[in-house]
Scaffold this motif. Structure first.
Motif, PDB file in Angstrom:
ATOM      1  N   LEU A  41       0.974  -1.213  -0.106  1.00  0.00           N
ATOM      2  CA  LEU A  41      -0.298   0.106   0.125  1.00  0.00           C
ATOM      3  C   LEU A  41       0.895   1.344   0.031  1.00  0.00           C
ATOM      4  N   ALA A  42       2.102   1.148   0.872  1.00  0.00           N
ATOM      5  CA  ALA A  42       2.713   2.214   0.801  1.00  0.00           C
ATOM      6  C   ALA A  42       3.412   2.630  -0.610  1.00  0.00           C
ATOM      7  N   GLN A  43       3.895   1.470  -1.365  1.00  0.00           N
ATOM      8  CA  GLN A  43       4.651   1.347  -2.542  1.00  0.00           C
ATOM      9  C   GLN A  43       3.585   2.167  -3.655  1.00  0.00           C
ATOM     10  N   ALA A  44       1.983   1.790  -3.364  1.00  0.00           N
ATOM     11  CA  ALA A  44       1.077   2.287  -4.285  1.00  0.00           C
ATOM     12  C   ALA A  44       0.736   3.567  -4.031  1.00  0.00           C
ATOM     13  N   GLY A  45       1.476   4.302  -2.999  1.00  0.00           N
ATOM     14  CA  GLY A  45       1.181   5.807  -2.700  1.00  0.00           C
ATOM     15  C   GLY A  45       0.347   6.404  -1.670  1.00  0.00           C
ATOM     16  N   ALA A  46       0.022   5.371  -0.830  1.00  0.00           N
ATOM     17  CA  ALA A  46      -0.541   5.717   0.421  1.00  0.00           C
ATOM     18  C   ALA A  46       0.270   6.092   1.368  1.00  0.00           C
ATOM     19  N   GLU A  47      -0.329   6.747   2.450  1.00  0.00           N
ATOM     20  CA  GLU A  47       0.350   7.035   4.066  1.00  0.00           C
ATOM     21  C   GLU A  47       0.026   5.978   4.864  1.00  0.00           C
ATOM     22  N   VAL A  48       0.807   5.169   5.164  1.00  0.00           N
ATOM     23  CA  VAL A  48       0.509   3.864   6.132  1.00  0.00           C
ATOM     24  C   VAL A  48       1.238   4.046   7.440  1.00  0.00           C
ATOM     25  N   VAL A  49       0.294   3.777   8.396  1.00  0.00           N
ATOM     26  CA  VAL A  49       0.805   3.483   9.842  1.00  0.00           C
ATOM     27  C   VAL A  49       0.459   2.014  10.143  1.00  0.00           C
ATOM     28  N   LEU A  50       1.356   1.282  10.635  1.00  0.00           N
ATOM     29  CA  LEU A  50       1.135  -0.015  10.871  1.00  0.00           C
ATOM     30  C   LEU A  50       1.270  -0.104  12.503  1.00  0.00           C
ATOM     31  N   ALA A  51       0.067  -0.380  13.238  1.00  0.00           N
ATOM     32  CA  ALA A  51      -0.048  -0.438  14.687  1.00  0.00           C
ATOM     33  C   ALA A  51      -0.012  -1.949  14.897  1.00  0.00           C
ATOM     34  N   ASP A  52       1.124  -2.533  15.647  1.00  0.00           N
ATOM     35  CA  ASP A  52       1.243  -3.966  16.030  1.00  0.00           C
ATOM     36  C   ASP A  52       1.082  -3.860  17.273  1.00  0.00           C
ATOM     37  N   SER A  53       0.243  -4.638  17.816  1.00  0.00           N
ATOM     38  CA  SER A  53      -0.192  -5.110  19.145  1.00  0.00           C
ATOM     39  C   SER A  53       1.128  -5.824  19.934  1.00  0.00           C
ATOM     40  N   ARG A  54       1.655  -6.335  19.334  1.00  0.00           N
ATOM     41  CA  ARG A  54       2.940  -7.064  20.031  1.00  0.00           C
ATOM     42  C   ARG A  54       4.079  -6.233  20.496  1.00  0.00           C
ATOM     43  N   GLN A  55       4.646  -6.349  21.358  1.00  0.00           N
ATOM     44  CA  GLN A  55       5.639  -5.650  22.062  1.00  0.00           C
ATOM     45  C   GLN A  55       6.841  -5.878  21.298  1.00  0.00           C
ATOM     46  N   ALA A  56       7.502  -6.911  20.731  1.00  0.00           N
ATOM     47  CA  ALA A  56       8.575  -7.003  20.191  1.00  0.00           C
ATOM     48  C   ALA A  56       8.393  -7.664  18.552  1.00  0.00           C
ATOM     49  N   PRO A  57       7.839  -7.140  17.754  1.00  0.00           N
ATOM     50  CA  PRO A  57       7.395  -7.762  16.191  1.00  0.00           C
ATOM     51  C   PRO A  57       9.059  -7.968  15.752  1.00  0.00           C
ATOM     52  N   GLN A  58       9.179  -9.069  15.068  1.00  0.00           N
ATOM     53  CA  GLN A  58      10.356  -9.565  14.477  1.00  0.00           C
ATOM     54  C   GLN A  58      10.298  -9.069  12.770  1.00  0.00           C
ATOM     55  N   MET A  59       9.335  -8.555  12.479  1.00  0.00           N
ATOM     56  CA  MET A  59       9.355  -8.404  10.797  1.00  0.00           C
ATOM     57  C   MET A  59      10.242  -6.908  10.508  1.00  0.00           C
ATOM     58  N   PRO A  60      11.069  -7.089   9.570  1.00  0.00           N
ATOM     59  CA  PRO A  60      11.789  -5.745   9.299  1.00  0.00           C
ATOM     60  C   PRO A  60      10.766  -4.746   8.760  1.00  0.00           C
ATOM     61  N   ILE A  61      10.961  -3.538   8.920  1.00  0.00           N
ATOM     62  CA  ILE A  61       9.984  -2.362   8.938  1.00  0.00           C
ATOM     63  C   ILE A  61       9.889  -2.172   7.126  1.00  0.00           C
ATOM     64  N   PRO A  62       8.943  -2.249   6.689  1.00  0.00           N
ATOM     65  CA  PRO A  62       8.579  -1.641   5.071  1.00  0.00           C
ATOM     66  C   PRO A  62       9.089  -0.489   4.942  1.00  0.00           C
ATOM     67  N   GLU A  63       9.533  -0.268   3.820  1.00  0.00           N
ATOM     68  CA  GLU A  63       9.957   1.156   3.386  1.00  0.00           C
ATOM     69  C   GLU A  63       8.640   1.883   3.389  1.00  0.00           C
ATOM     70  N   GLY A  64       8.737   3.338   3.839  1.00  0.00           N
ATOM     71  CA  GLY A  64       7.654   4.101   3.584  1.00  0.00           C
ATOM     72  C   GLY A  64       6.307   3.920   4.705  1.00  0.00           C
ATOM     73  N   VAL A  65       6.756   2.976   5.489  1.00  0.00           N
ATOM     74  CA  VAL A  65       5.763   2.610   6.612  1.00  0.00           C
ATOM     75  C   VAL A  65       6.155   2.918   8.029  1.00  0.00           C
ATOM     76  N   GLU A  66       5.158   3.575   8.904  1.00  0.00           N
ATOM     77  CA  GLU A  66       5.528   4.168  10.132  1.00  0.00           C
ATOM     78  C   GLU A  66       5.056   2.896  11.116  1.00  0.00           C
ATOM     79  N   VAL A  67       5.785   2.022  11.696  1.00  0.00           N
ATOM     80  CA  VAL A  67       5.317   0.924  12.657  1.00  0.00           C
ATOM     81  C   VAL A  67       5.404   1.317  13.869  1.00  0.00           C
ATOM     82  N   LEU A  68       4.336   1.113  14.661  1.00  0.00           N
ATOM     83  CA  LEU A  68       4.112   1.356  16.044  1.00  0.00           C
ATOM     84  C   LEU A  68       3.764   0.257  16.929  1.00  0.00           C
ATOM     85  N   PRO A  69       5.081  -0.538  17.642  1.00  0.00           N
ATOM     86  CA  PRO A  69       4.886  -1.779  18.126  1.00  0.00           C
ATOM     87  C   PRO A  69       4.155  -1.391  19.613  1.00  0.00           C
TER      88      PRO A  69
END
Length: 952
Positions: A329-357
């Protein structure tokens, strides 16, 4: 949600433009769209209203799991109600209307109901409308409760063909697991059927992608389809497997563009269920707002339809599957915020995405649609909220096949525990969400031979953590979107002791909407577990029943309409009867002569009945059942299915008796012949032949060894021609059948084998008229020759042709019943005067237990009696016997058969009357259409009660 169609994307250049309307508003889509994708591309946010509170509902999913986007569709002047917008292809000129809304979804006058929701919790209708009378409220409630609207002018398609098929392997689902299974089996030379509910095979590969065997997922898909094309594989797209029934019969609904959808009945040697999994919602305050969607669905619309679902997107997740969605979605041009309810997610942060653990959605703000999302007390502007609450394996078909489930703590979902015979579950349906494991399971299910396809990209981890509904949270949190079930409703059900999962479902209607709980059931189980202090496995699951999706009735009916609904059965001698001026009528499924002659109907019927008693009547009884039961356990099966003991019947003899339902009610009566120790023939009523065959076959398979007893319906193969009356013996003797007709050799209720013109015949001395009678059974191909001979000899003996109406008079004079006419759904053998087997039999038989219940032993049960009336007018069939009481007249029973008897020269009648046997000689009132007549209760038999005419 400010969704928009991208100018270019995965689908390349735009396709042909299609015009359609939604709630009267003119819109445009393109070929390849579904109704849902077209509405989404046009920025339509409110697609419908919820069932109870009429809250606004938007698009949630992309397939059969969709709970909200249910619409009425009019195309080419025909309306199709309650269509799921996510599964209906868009067509030119389509008129789409929202349902459960007036005048439309955006402005619904019934939305006012939501303000009174506190007074309308789960189960309120069970309590509120009891006083003063439910019927005062029922009309208005039913008018509001409907979803779509039927159009009486829209007729179902005239022809929905049905096909039966066999194969070595049926693969349900053409995603990566199903394709791997089909390819492995096909390369082994097996006959394979591959079915998928989508228009294009590929499943998650089409939007999730991945690399398989060092090539892009789409290239691997194409090469696999090429392999299947050259092998013995039948591929069916737009085809839903909606049910697995006994003995692994699978029913498929194939949707076709010509509206002549097709039903397939497939009996495979092996079934592979690769039906994938459904992404489930997260539960928080106001989680039903339009603009909240499945994250996987958002990726589906982006990759499959070039639609970006929003410009400012918040994604809430508790697992790894949302990260590829955020990146796309970020690559398609959207402003993306990813709210992850886990305390320590292991996935790499996608480019252009704001990740909030360690962030979870507390509530959604916005009057009608999503305007902002509150994350741990932090407000974020958004026009779209995507949720990824984990995947629930689609185990519906597996459970229909009697598969058991276990709860897997690693994926927080129920998965298959052990495979039923002939069934394998693979891929996401089996709890595998990483592409490598999906392909491995699919390949193993297909054959396991050769190289397993190798995935080098795609979803490789899941890492889910619990994010179940919290009953202590404030605000309304929605579990079942369509039926408006909240977490508080679940808590209310628990307080009122509806804690069983089946009771929860029915008390709250959770999972009872048209989506059958595909997105709501797991959250509902989790909520009940939290409220009651149990684990989710302890709460358990509801019963999965077919169909998996709503199936149109015309598809199930197929070509069974008009004459094909109940095909008319015709006598082999129909032409001969017509040549004799027979007047035909329908008797059950059979077209039979009612009477013969060109005179007034009643006069001809009376003439036939009178003459048959005086001299001789010839009757075509070919429709009578001729069901053969053969094998070492034939006698045991006959005993179990009969009220009368039949294992003591000697070869060459005939016995009359009843067949009962399990509730002890008479299902059919007839005679049974024993040809040999291991060979019986059941001669049941003409209209009950298919039902009797089905019952015998059911118990043969469920209680007896199928290898030791066989059922064969030979009714169509044989004709039965009857001679009845004082001169019947003389006529049969003149036929020269080569048998001894003396009463010593051929007594009543016995049979002998003879010959007619070199063909074997069976002559049974059985009577349905009370006179001496002979039933001659021979191959149907020789019936015309014997009938001609019987008529020729009968002319010398002053015989009459006897139609069914005349026969009915003769049997009623003797008090002989017609099952279903002189019995009803309450009549037991004792009510017909046959108590001997009930009192004497000690072994088990169908219906035995029910004959000893308190209800069965009531002394005032309706019993078969005769009625004698004065005058020349027979009683009306169906007229009620009545008696007056403090509250007015009440029914004592009703007249089942009524005729003028030409032999007795007075009316006769049979009736089922309460305490009938105790009322012998009593006068009672008979009421019909405002008039009363007096009748005397008598024995059912009014002619020759001693039975002398049988031996005359």
């Amino acid at each position: 949600m400010t969704a928009k169609r991208l100018s270019t994307g995965a689908q390349g250049s735009p396709s042909k433009s299609l015009s359609f309307t939604f709630d009267g508003r003119s819109l445009s889509g393109r070929s390849g769209d579904t109704v849902a994708s077209a509405l989404l591309a046009n920025g339509i946010r409110i697609l419908g209203r919820s069932f109870k509170y009429h809250r606004p509902r938007g698009l949630w999913g992309s397939g059969a799991e969709e709970p909200n986007a249910i619409v009425d569709i009019t195309l080419d002047g025909e309306r199709h109600p309650n269509a799921r917008a996510t599964t209906v292809p868009l067509a030119e000129g389509m008129e789409v209307r929202s349902i459960n809304a007036s005048p439309n979804a955006e402005k619904d006058r019934y939305a006012l109901l939501d303000r009174f929701s506190r007074f309308l919790p789960a189960g309120f209708y069970y309590k509120t409308f009891l006083w003063p009378d439910w019927h005062l409220f029922e009309p208005r409630i039913r008018a509001m409760a409907g979803l779509g609207q039927l159009d009486p002018e829209t007729q179902p398609p005239a022809d929905c063909p049905q096909r039966s098929a066999h194969c070595d392997l049926l693969v349900i689902g053409a995603g990566p697991a199903g394709l791997a299974a089909a390819q492995a089996a096909a390369l082994e030379g097996r006959e394979v059927m591959l079915v998928d509910e989508q228009e294009r095979p590929g499943g998650s590969l089409l939007h999730r992608g991945g690399r398989i065997d060092e090539q892009d997922g789409s290239n691997w898909l194409n090469s696999t389809l090429d392999v299947l094309e050259t092998r013995n594989v039948t591929r069916l797209c737009s085809t839903t497997a909606y049910g697995i029934y006994d003995h692994n019969l699978v029913c498929l609904w194939q949707r076709r563009s010509d509206r002549a959808d097709r039903l397939w009945r497939v009996r495979p040697q092996q079934i592979v269920i690769a039906t994938g999994a459904i992404e489930r919602p997260l539960v928080f305050t106001n989680n039903d707002r339009p603009g909240i969607m499945s994250a996987d669905a958002a990726l589906f619309y982006l990759r499959r339809h070039d639609i970006l679902v929003g410009e400012r997107i918040v994604i809430a997740t508790n697992n790894d599957s949302a990260y590829p969605v955020a990146a796309a979605l970020a690559q398609a041009g959207a402003e993306v915020v990813l709210a992850d309810s886990r305390q320590a997610p292991q996935m790499p942060i996608p480019e252009g995405v704001e990740v909030l653990p360690d962030r979870a959605v507390q509530q959604v703000q916005g009057q009608q649609v999503v305007e902002a999302v509150v994350l741990n007390d932090q407000r974020r502007q958004a026009d779209c909220l995507l949720v990824a609450g984990g995947y629930t394996p689609s185990v519906h078909l597996y459970c229909q096949a009697k598969g058991r489930l276990r709860y897997d703590e690693d994926i927080l979902a129920f998965v298959p525990e052990e495979m039923p015979a002939g069934i394998t579950v693979a891929g996401a349906a089996n709890g595998a969400f990483d592409l490598a494991n999906v392909l491995k399971q699919g390949h193993a299910a297909g054959s396991g031979k050769g190289e397993t396809p190798r995935a080098t990209d795609g979803l490789s981890s899941y890492g889910i953590e619990p994010a179940w509904p919290d009953p202590t949270s404030q605000g309304r949190q929605w579990i079942d979107f369509q039926n408006d079930v909240t977490v508080k409703d679940v808590a209310l059900a628990a307080r009122e002791n509806y804690r069983s999962v089946e009771h929860l479902k029915r008390y709250t209607t959770l999972g009872m909407a048209t989506d059958q709980g595909k997105t709501s059931n797991m959250n509902g189980l989790a909520a009940m577990a939290a409220v009651t202090g149990r684990t989710i496995p302890e709460v358990g699951t509801t019963t999965y029943r077919p169909p998996y999706v709503p199936v149109p009735l015309p598809v199930i009916a197929g070509r069974r309409r008009a004459e094909l609904f109940s095909p008319m059965r015709r006598l082999v001698l129909e032409n001969e009867h017509r040549a004799a001026d027979a007047a035909f009528r329908e008797y059950g499924p059979w077209l039979r002569p009612a009477f013969y002659g060109t005179g007034e109907a009643q006069q001809e019927i009376q003439r036939e009945a009178r003459k048959a008693r005086q001299t001789l009547g010839l009757f075509d009884g070919s429709p009578l059942g001729k069901i053969e039961v053969m094998g070492p356990e034939a006698a045991a099966l006959m005993d179990f299915n009969s009220y009368n003991t039949l294992s003591t019947l000697k070869p060459g003899r005939v016995r009359y008796g009843f067949m009962l339902n399990e509730d002890g009610v008479v299902y059919d009566d007839g005679v049974v012949m024993r040809l040999a120790e291991d060979h019986f023939i059941v001669s049941c009523s003409s209209g009950h032949v298919p039902g009797v065959v089905m019952r015998l076959e059911e118990w043969r398979q469920d209680r007896f060894d199928p290898a030791r007893v066989v059922i064969h319906n030979s009714t169509p193969e044989w004709a039965t021609l009857t001679a009845t009356g004082p001169r019947a013996k003389e006529l049969v003797a003149n036929l020269e059948l080569g048998i001894d007709l003396s009463d010593e050799t051929l007594p009543h209720m016995s049979f002998l084998n003879g010959m007619f013109e070199g063909i074997g015949v069976r002559v049974a001395r059985v009577s349905f008229t009370g006179d001496r009678s002979y039933e001659i059974t021979l191959p149907a191909s020789r019936a015309a020759a014997l009938w001609a001979r019987m008529r020729s000899e009968g002319d010398k003996l002053d015989a009459t042709l006897l139609g069914t109406e005349g026969l009915m008079i003769l049997r009623a004079e003797k008090g002989f019943i017609v099952a279903g006419k002189d019995t009803d759904g309450y009549t037991m053998p004792m009510d017909l005067g046959m108590s001997g087997p009930r009192n004497k039999r000690t072994n088990e038989y169908v219906g035995k237990r029910s004959l000893f219940t308190e209800e069965a032993e009531r002394s005032d049960r309706p019993a078969l009696v005769g009625l004698k009336v004065e005058g020349d007018t027979p009683l009306a069939t169906g007229a009620h016997a009545v008696e007056d009481g403090p509250k007015g007249a009440r029914s004592l029973g009703f007249v089942t058969s009524s005729y003028w008897s030409p032999t007795l020269e007075r009316p006769i009648a049979l009736a089922l009357i309460a305490s009938g046997r105790q009322r012998q000689g009593e006068d009672i009132d008979i009421y019909h259409l405002g008039n009363r007549r007096r009748a005397t209760v008598t024995q059912p038999c009014t002619l020759d009660p001693e039975g002398d005419r049988l031996h005359a």
